[in-house]
Design an enzyme around this catalytic site. Structure first.
Site, short mmCIF file in Angstrom:
data_model
loop_
_atom_site.label_atom_id
_atom_site.label_comp_id
_atom_site.label_asym_id
_atom_site.label_seq_id
_atom_site.Cartn_x
_atom_site.Cartn_y
_atom_site.Cartn_z
N THR A 2 0.84 -1.20 0.00
CA THR A 2 0.00 0.00 0.00
C THR A 2 0.88 1.26 0.00
O THR A 2 1.77 1.40 0.83
CB THR A 2 -0.90 0.04 1.26
OG1 THR A 2 -1.47 -1.24 1.45
CG2 THR A 2 -1.97 1.10 1.13
N ASP A 22 2.59 5.87 -4.34
CA ASP A 22 2.66 7.25 -3.84
C ASP A 22 4.09 7.60 -3.47
O ASP A 22 4.56 8.72 -3.71
CB ASP A 22 1.75 7.41 -2.60
CG ASP A 22 0.31 7.07 -2.92
OD1 ASP A 22 -0.10 7.27 -4.08
OD2 ASP A 22 -0.39 6.58 -2.02
O1 RIB Z 1 -2.22 4.70 -2.58
C1 RIB Z 1 -2.52 4.22 -1.29
C2 RIB Z 1 -3.59 5.03 -0.68
O2 RIB Z 1 -4.80 4.82 -1.39
C3 RIB Z 1 -3.91 4.67 0.75
O3 RIB Z 1 -3.19 5.47 1.65
C4 RIB Z 1 -5.41 4.83 0.85
O4 RIB Z 1 -5.79 5.80 1.76
C5 RIB Z 1 -5.87 5.15 -0.55
O5 RIB Z 1 -6.11 6.49 -0.70
#
Ligand code: RIB
Length: 314
Positions: A250, A254
């Site tokens: 996860t 980002d």
């Molecule tokens: O890209 C990961 C994110 O996607 C997580 O932090 C979750 O909150 C969603 O927004």
């Protein structure tokens, strides 16, 4: 004056992480073994990742007036993110995500955006001067699309580079593509946006070319263990991903975006910025959570040194 610094426009979602040996099927209840609560939201994650890697970052986003919003503000204090353009919504809850993870680190995520969907074009305009002075602005698709399109168009007209992380993916209107400097879909997102099923490097290149034809300048398709592919008008280049023991993937995308913007802002070439971002993202999957798993600049530098990429050490 030369442009410098990073702006991120986007979402904050608290993350409720539930880890189990495998993911449940539709209609099934299973018992997991690990719970974690932490910061999240694609925009906020990218802003915090870049700030933790030493960049000057402005985050533009909305939170609810609740305990999750308060925790987010405390997190921004810890990570050195200014709060001038983080707005508090009195009537809507802070964005929430529930994240199911299996023992290979793969996830399923469901988000209720709450305050994120009240981010407005006015909120962006208030930060007009900071945006204008910045090198690059990052966007994702967890805010209202009208606001994302307005922001990307505004940045482009100001000569500010734009990075669109098209997640969660939707079919995008033709008008947005010429205003995008960098688009960074993963394989699923590239498939949804282009209609080409992306499963390997040749199909990623085909999807990338389609996006270039629609007006995007540079396409980076991230492919998990298959690495990432850069496609631009000169051709394509593939970059291997780091081989790690994944605990929770996860937020790896980002972290990649935050690292990529940081390296660009430090003057690296696009290819070297991808190498730097790959290293940061690779480190981020080795722990549970998003914010808690973001690597510091020191950790990335150590890993770059181990990989013999000394010229990328910031
Ligand atoms: O890209 C990961 C994110 O996607 C997580 O932090 C979750 O909150 C969603 O927004």
């Amino acid at each position: 004056m030369s442009k410098k610094g990073i702006v991120v426009v986007g979402s904050y979602n608290v993350g409720l992480f539930l880890k189990s040996d495998r993911l449940p099927q539709k209609g099934e209840t299973i018992i997991g073994h690990t719970f974690h609560e932490g910061g999240g939201g694609k925009g906020s994650n990218q802003a915090v990742a870049a700030s933790f890697l030493g960049s000057k970052v402005t985050f533009i986003g909305r939170l609810g007036k609740d305990v999750y919003g308060e925790n987010a503000l405390a997190m921004y204090d810890r990570y050195g993110i200014g709060k001038d353009y983080i707005y508090i919504d009195d009537h809507v809850h802070t964005g929430i995500s529930v994240i199911l993870i299996d023992n290979t680190g793969a996830n399923l995520i469901s988000v209720v955006p709450g305050a994120n969907y009240n981010l407005s074009t006015d909120d962006i305009d208030k930060a007009g001067e900071i945006i204008n002075n910045s090198l690059i602005a990052g966007f994702q698709l967890e805010s209202n699309f009208d606001v994302v399109e307005y922001g990307i168009t505004k940045c482009h007209s100001m000569g500010v580079q734009t990075l669109l992380d098209p997640a969660p993916a939707v079919i995008l209107p033709d008008s947005i593509f010429p205003n995008i400097t960098y688009i960074k879909p993963n394989m699923q997102e590239a498939s949804i946006i282009t209609g080409i099923e992306v499963t390997d490097v040749p199909s990623a290149v085909e999807a990338g070319k389609r996006l270039l034809n629609r007006g995007v300048k540079i396409v980076i398709v991230t492919m998990g263990e298959q690495g990432s592919v850069l496609i631009d008008s000169r051709g394509y280049e593939r970059f291997p991903s780091m081989q790690v023991n994944a605990v929770d993937t996860t937020g790896a995308g980002d972290c990649f975006s935050g690292g990529f913007m940081t390296a660009l802002d430090r003057g690296f070439s696009i290819a070297d910025s991808i190498r730097f971002a790959n290293c940061a993202a690779g480190l981020s999957v080795t722990k549970i959570g998003v914010i808690e798993s973001l690597p510091s600049l020191e950790e990335v530098n150590t890993e770059l040194g181990n990989q013999g990429l000394k010229e990328l050490i910031l």
